[in-house]
Enzyme design. Sequence first.
Site, PDB file in Angstrom:
ATOM      1  CB  CYS A 165      -0.940   0.331   1.431  1.00  0.00           C
ATOM      2  SG  CYS A 165      -2.071   1.649   1.492  1.00  0.00           S
TER       3      CYS A 165
ATOM      4  CD  GLU B 124      -2.486  -1.759  -2.775  1.00  0.00           C
ATOM      5  OE1 GLU B 124      -3.264  -0.461  -3.061  1.00  0.00           O
ATOM      6  OE2 GLU B 124      -2.929  -1.245  -1.360  1.00  0.00           O
TER       7      GLU B 124
END
Length: 220
Positions: free
Chosen positions: A135, A205
């Site tokens: 992230c 993601e």
Amino acid sequence: MKFSQEIRKEADAIWQASFDHPFVRGIAEGTLPLECFRHYLLNDAYYLSQFARVQALGAAKANDLFTSGRMAVHVQGTYNAELALHEKFAKQLGITDEEREAFTPAPTSYAYTSHLIRAAYTGHIGDVIAAILPCYWLYYEIGERLQGFTPKEPIYREWIAAYGGEWFRELVQEQIDRLDEIAGKVSAEDRDRMKRHFMISSRYELMFWEMAYTLETWPV
């Protein structure tokens, strides 16, 4: 090769798919429908609330006071920097407090955060860092890649600026260095598990962009 370099290389195809995803390209070019970004924002606010909890678990699981303190600083950074930016975007997009309170996270954001929490609860500080690092790191690389783009939509320009700045680079590098330090002290079995966490988070993601782009919701 450092552990971070090894896992970054292994995840390269997944990350390239993120760079090339129409959600990310749409931000850069200013062509992404705002309804997609709005869906992203609502889910990302939920994601960050859980992400901060995982960072706090990292502080609790750290073996030294310095690392505990730094992870606590990262929790504060998630709240003060990222969620503050969300507040600004929410006002610009007309997202009300009532809408946020009634919001149900999409399947992908729920699954991604569940993965992070599982990694944190069942593992050690190395598992926490490995799971949350994509992230940080992916967003920084995207911010760097998009620095030359100036989309007409002000929200997209500000989003790009937020993740390509020096302050964010320092946070990313700190966590990369911390992961390499931990990887040098744990067993091969631990490193394999940490790599799996990193790879799963990298895939999530990519799925998060798709979730926002397709306005993903629960089927029933």
